[in-house]
Design a protein around this motif. Structure first.
Motif, PDB file in Angstrom:
ATOM      1  N   LYS A  73       0.835  -1.190   0.000  1.00 36.16           N
ATOM      2  CA  LYS A  73       0.000   0.000   0.000  1.00 36.16           C
ATOM      3  C   LYS A  73       0.871   1.242   0.000  1.00 36.16           C
ATOM      4  CE  LYS A  73      -3.854  -2.168   2.466  1.00 36.16           C
ATOM      5  NZ  LYS A  73      -4.725  -2.099   3.647  1.00 36.16           N
ATOM      6  N   GLU A  74       0.351   2.305  -0.527  1.00 44.31           N
ATOM      7  CA  GLU A  74       1.094   3.548  -0.618  1.00 44.31           C
ATOM      8  C   GLU A  74       1.109   4.245   0.737  1.00 44.31           C
ATOM      9  OE1 GLU A  74       1.392   7.075  -3.903  1.00 44.31           O
ATOM     10  OE2 GLU A  74      -0.574   6.356  -3.314  1.00 44.31           O
ATOM     11  N   LYS A  75       2.287   4.765   1.106  1.00 41.53           N
ATOM     12  CA  LYS A  75       2.410   5.467   2.367  1.00 41.53           C
ATOM     13  C   LYS A  75       1.770   6.845   2.263  1.00 41.53           C
ATOM     14  CE  LYS A  75       6.526   3.369   4.393  1.00 41.53           C
ATOM     15  NZ  LYS A  75       7.895   3.631   4.896  1.00 41.53           N
ATOM     16  N   PHE A  76       1.147   7.261   3.316  1.00 45.25           N
ATOM     17  CA  PHE A  76       0.577   8.600   3.370  1.00 45.25           C
ATOM     18  C   PHE A  76       0.530   9.030   4.829  1.00 45.25           C
ATOM     19  CE2 PHE A  76      -2.902   5.585   3.540  1.00 45.25           C
ATOM     20  CZ  PHE A  76      -3.654   6.025   4.616  1.00 45.25           C
ATOM     21  N   SER A  77       0.350  10.298   5.022  1.00 41.96           N
ATOM     22  CA  SER A  77       0.257  10.870   6.360  1.00 41.96           C
ATOM     23  C   SER A  77      -0.818  11.944   6.348  1.00 41.96           C
ATOM     24  CB  SER A  77       1.606  11.447   6.803  1.00 41.96           C
ATOM     25  OG  SER A  77       2.041  12.438   5.879  1.00 41.96           O
ATOM     26  N   PHE A  78      -1.103  12.463   7.530  1.00 36.55           N
ATOM     27  CA  PHE A  78      -2.113  13.502   7.682  1.00 36.55           C
ATOM     28  C   PHE A  78      -1.420  14.749   8.206  1.00 36.55           C
ATOM     29  CE2 PHE A  78      -4.322   9.469   8.030  1.00 36.55           C
ATOM     30  CZ  PHE A  78      -5.401   9.647   7.181  1.00 36.55           C
ATOM     31  N   VAL A  79      -1.553  15.824   7.453  1.00 37.16           N
ATOM     32  CA  VAL A  79      -0.877  17.081   7.759  1.00 37.16           C
ATOM     33  C   VAL A  79      -1.914  18.100   8.209  1.00 37.16           C
ATOM     34  CG1 VAL A  79       0.634  18.891   6.872  1.00 37.16           C
ATOM     35  CG2 VAL A  79       0.888  16.552   6.068  1.00 37.16           C
ATOM     36  N   CYS A  80      -1.596  18.786   9.289  1.00 35.25           N
ATOM     37  CA  CYS A  80      -2.486  19.832   9.806  1.00 35.25           C
ATOM     38  C   CYS A  80      -2.286  21.102   8.990  1.00 35.25           C
ATOM     39  CB  CYS A  80      -2.196  20.084  11.286  1.00 35.25           C
ATOM     40  SG  CYS A  80      -3.180  21.411  12.013  1.00 35.25           S
ATOM     41  N   SER A  81      -3.346  21.641   8.467  1.00 37.77           N
ATOM     42  CA  SER A  81      -3.258  22.873   7.686  1.00 37.77           C
ATOM     43  C   SER A  81      -3.017  24.093   8.546  1.00 37.77           C
ATOM     44  CB  SER A  81      -4.554  23.065   6.878  1.00 37.77           C
ATOM     45  OG  SER A  81      -5.678  23.132   7.759  1.00 37.77           O
ATOM     46  N   ASN A  82      -3.146  23.935   9.854  1.00 38.42           N
ATOM     47  CA  ASN A  82      -2.957  25.068  10.761  1.00 38.42           C
ATOM     48  C   ASN A  82      -1.503  25.205  11.196  1.00 38.42           C
ATOM     49  OD1 ASN A  82      -3.484  27.225  12.474  1.00 38.42           O
ATOM     50  ND2 ASN A  82      -4.070  25.920  14.176  1.00 38.42           N
ATOM     51  N   CYS A  83      -0.938  24.117  11.741  1.00 38.82           N
ATOM     52  CA  CYS A  83       0.440  24.156  12.250  1.00 38.82           C
ATOM     53  C   CYS A  83       1.420  23.406  11.370  1.00 38.82           C
ATOM     54  CB  CYS A  83       0.503  23.602  13.670  1.00 38.82           C
ATOM     55  SG  CYS A  83       0.063  21.851  13.806  1.00 38.82           S
ATOM     56  N   LYS A  84       0.968  22.728  10.301  1.00 36.13           N
ATOM     57  CA  LYS A  84       1.802  22.006   9.334  1.00 36.13           C
ATOM     58  C   LYS A  84       2.505  20.792   9.932  1.00 36.13           C
ATOM     59  CE  LYS A  84       0.753  25.067   6.260  1.00 36.13           C
ATOM     60  NZ  LYS A  84      -0.209  24.731   5.200  1.00 36.13           N
TER      61      LYS A  84
END
Length: 665
Positions: free
Chosen positions: A189-200
């Motif tokens: 599976k492809e790696k991914f992450s979740f990035v906060c648009s507020n604090c990056k």
């Protein structure tokens, strides 16, 4: 109606499986492995199936959608060939017989094999999922038998396929080993992450809210692409600045590389006393294409140092011929930088200022200028857009430094980076940061002192023993012409405060310093002494040797030691000066201010020589000292120098005390 265990016919592999299925059904049971009947239900008799020769080529009805139909009418007959493992179209349509099923009129039908009748029949609807699952299971079970029963022609076909695979593998270039690959996680599976648009900030799981800034609904899925790989072949950084020369560059001999290169004029020169101090630390000037990292405590003067360095680079060239120097700040606006430059009397027209934090944007903006040098203030404030995470985290610091390293090497433009330090004094970020860069410089200095020391920790183009000495003045950093005098104070020869004060001569890199050591012995005190600027263990050893070998009664005294101006005395060459200050305070005998001490003290009370005695004595002779106490083993080395200074050689502490603390009659 077909049998419930009928299997769907879709490919030649299914046809092959059907033949093995029929062979298993017609095979007599193994007498060695009898199956006991069920205790309650009677065992059903084995069905009698019609037998037919398996070696014969069975004929299958093909629809008009099949690519192997040779007839124009849309319906034809196909014959399965065991040698080639494929269906072959029959040119002549055979006459139907009683054993052959009639060809169906409709083309949208499913061909299934009925093991009960041993024939292939047609049905309008596809078989049920359970039937397909059973057929798939039977096909998997027969894979081993299929490999064992392969014909000679099929083996030759597989051999040709394997041979072609070997040829393709042999033709793979070496560059494909380092080619960027799409990152894949567990199970492909492809790696991914979740990035906060507020604090990056990035997180590997989705929590509904950011665990760093507690903002809800700000997490966005981020999938890193191949453009964010370390090679960055498809990234915006590579397209905007770095030329793609990897296929054109070939290995060259050492003579070809150095041909036509004047090593004396290769480095970028620095002028003035300020430039001489910087050039000494760098090894003779700025190397083109080098990546230099400058670290230090907050407020020590890193930004002022590099701003003055940018102005000094431009002073060595004519204004109309020189390329500009770009100073990029991610912490200050260009107005704030301009205010500091005006305070430091920097008015160069070729010094360009820019405020930005995105590496791609910075390289795009400075490309039309073709600068002579680039300064980034600081590396913890910039980021690469193709990587997740906020500026300053480990991944961003590493990738930004790697991108600037590629930029410096391929464009031959030197890049200066300012790095923040942690509470322990180390440069913040991964340790890999110091391995990537070419030069690592540390700027040291006390808040209460105006002196600053620029020390080289790593230098690929020079020595790490050099040290630059500066003084923070109103108009910026000024080079100290005589650093040996900055730790000395002026005293009268008959002053009472000279009791307990001695001058030590030490080396820091290639620089010689004369520093003052103070001692205070308080008799009858019940509190223990304190040591400032000297390792406490070293001080305890010297005090113990004075009590044992010199006979001083220091047991009832609290001894306080201090090094003037906050200097850290860690070299063993200052042992003799520490012992002299303790003896002077205990005996209340002032030491003349024209006497210096050089030497190491052993546990037996003997005086040992230290490296580079000649350079130390020559340095204090220039400062106007008249006497110097040295170990006797160094006397032969110092006699040929013919210096205007009196050398007092001593073998042990008793001779030293008799030579210095004896009343002059």
């Amino acid at each position: 109606m077909p049998h419930p265990s009928a299997a769907m016919l879709r490919s030649t592999s299914s046809l092959r499986s059907l033949l093995h299925l029929s062979a298993r059904l017609l095979r007599p049971p193994n007498p060695r492995l009898p199956r006991p009947p069920h205790p309650r239900l009677p065992r059903p008799p084995h069905p009698r199936l019609p037998s037919y020769p398996l070696a014969a080529r069975p004929r299958f009805l093909s629809s008009s959608s099949s690519s192997s139909a040779p007839t124009t009418g849309g319906v034809g007959w196909a014959t399965y060939d065991l040698v080639t493992d494929s269906l072959r179209a029959s040119a002549v349509l055979p006459s139907p017989s009683a054993s052959d099923p009639e060809p169906p009129a409709e083309s949208n039908s499913w061909a299934v094999f009925d093991p009960a009748s041993g024939r292939i029949v047609k049905q309008r609807s596809p078989p049920s999922s359970s039937t397909s699952a059973a057929a798939a299971k039977e096909e998997e079970e027969d894979e081993e038998e299929e490999e064992e029963g392969e014909g000679a022609g099929e083996g030759e076909e597989k051999g040709r396929v394997r041979a072609s695979a070997r040829v393709a593998k042999a033709q793979t270039s070496w560059s494909s080993v380092a080619a960027p690959r799409k990152p894949a996680g567990k199970g492909g599976k492809e790696k991914f992450s979740f990035v906060c648009s507020n604090c990056k900030e990035a997180d590997s799981q989705w929590w509904g809210f950011c665990r760093y800034c507690n903002a809800a609904g700000t997490l966005e899925k981020y999938v890193p692409g191949t453009g964010g790989n370390a090679s960055a072949e498809g990234s915006h950084i590579a397209r905007s600045w770095i030329p793609q020369k990897s296929k054109e560059i070939v290995p060259q001999s050492l003579q070809e590389v150095n041909k036509g290169v004047n090593q004396a004029k290769w480095r970028i020169p620095l002028s003035g006393s300020f430039g001489v101090e910087i050039a000494r630390v760098l090894g003779g000037g700025i190397v083109p294409g080098s990546l230099i990292l400058v670290g230090g405590d907050p407020g020590v003067g890193k930004s002022s140092l590099l701003l003055q360095l940018a102005s000094n680079i431009l002073e060595g060239f004519k204004v109309e011929e020189s390329s500009p120097v770009v100073y990029v700040s991610g912490e200050e606006s260009i107005e704030q930088i301009g205010n500091r430059a005006d305070r430091m009397s920097i008015t160069s027209s070729k010094l360009y200022l820019y405020s930005g934090t995105e590496i791609e944007d910075i390289l795009d903006k400075i490309q039309p200028l073709s600068p002579r040098a680039l300064i980034i203030d600081s590396i913890q404030t910039v980021y690469v857009k193709s990587f997740a995470g906020s500026a300053g985290n480990l991944a961003q610091v590493k990738e930004c430094t790697s991108a600037l390293l590629r930029f410096a090497k391929l464009t031959n433009i030197p890049v200066f980076l300012i790095g923040h330090v942690t509470k322990s004094g180390d440069i913040a970020g991964p340790r890999l940061l110091e391995h990537i860069v070419d030069v690592v410089l540390y700027m040291e200095g006390e808040r209460c002192s105006s002196h600053r020391l620029l020390r080289s920790v790593k230098n690929r183009f020079g020595s790490t023993d050099e040290l630059g000495v500066f003084e923070m003045a109103e108009f910026g950093l000024q080079a100290v012409l005589n650093p040996s005098q900055m730790f000395l104070t002026e005293h009268d020869s008959d002053s009472e405060i000279l009791a307990g004060l001695a001058v030590a001569v030490i080396l820091d890199g290639s620089r010689t310093f004369a520093i003052e050591v103070q001692a205070l012995c308080v008799s009858g005190s019940h509190r223990s002494g304190q040591v400032v600027g000297i390792p406490s263990r070293r001080a305890d050893v010297i005090i113990s040797v004075l009590m044992k070998q010199a006979g001083l009664k220091l047991q009832d005294n609290a001894i306080f030691l201090n090094v003037v101006s906050g200097f850290e005395l860690t070299e063993t060459a200052g042992d003799l000066a520490i012992a002299a200050s303790i003896c002077s305070s205990f005996l209340e005998f002032p030491i003349p201010n024209d006497v210096a001490f050089i030497g190491e003290i052993g546990l037996g009370g003997e005086l040992r020589t230290v490296p580079r005695m000649d350079k130390r004595v020559m340095a204090i002779a220039k400062l106007g000292y008249k006497k110097c106490v040295v170990p006797r083993t160094s006397e032969k080395l110092l006699k040929p120098l013919n210096l205007d200074i009196e050398i007092l050689p001593c073998s042990n502490l008793k001779q030293f005390i008799n030579a210095i603390f004896r009343p002059q009659g």
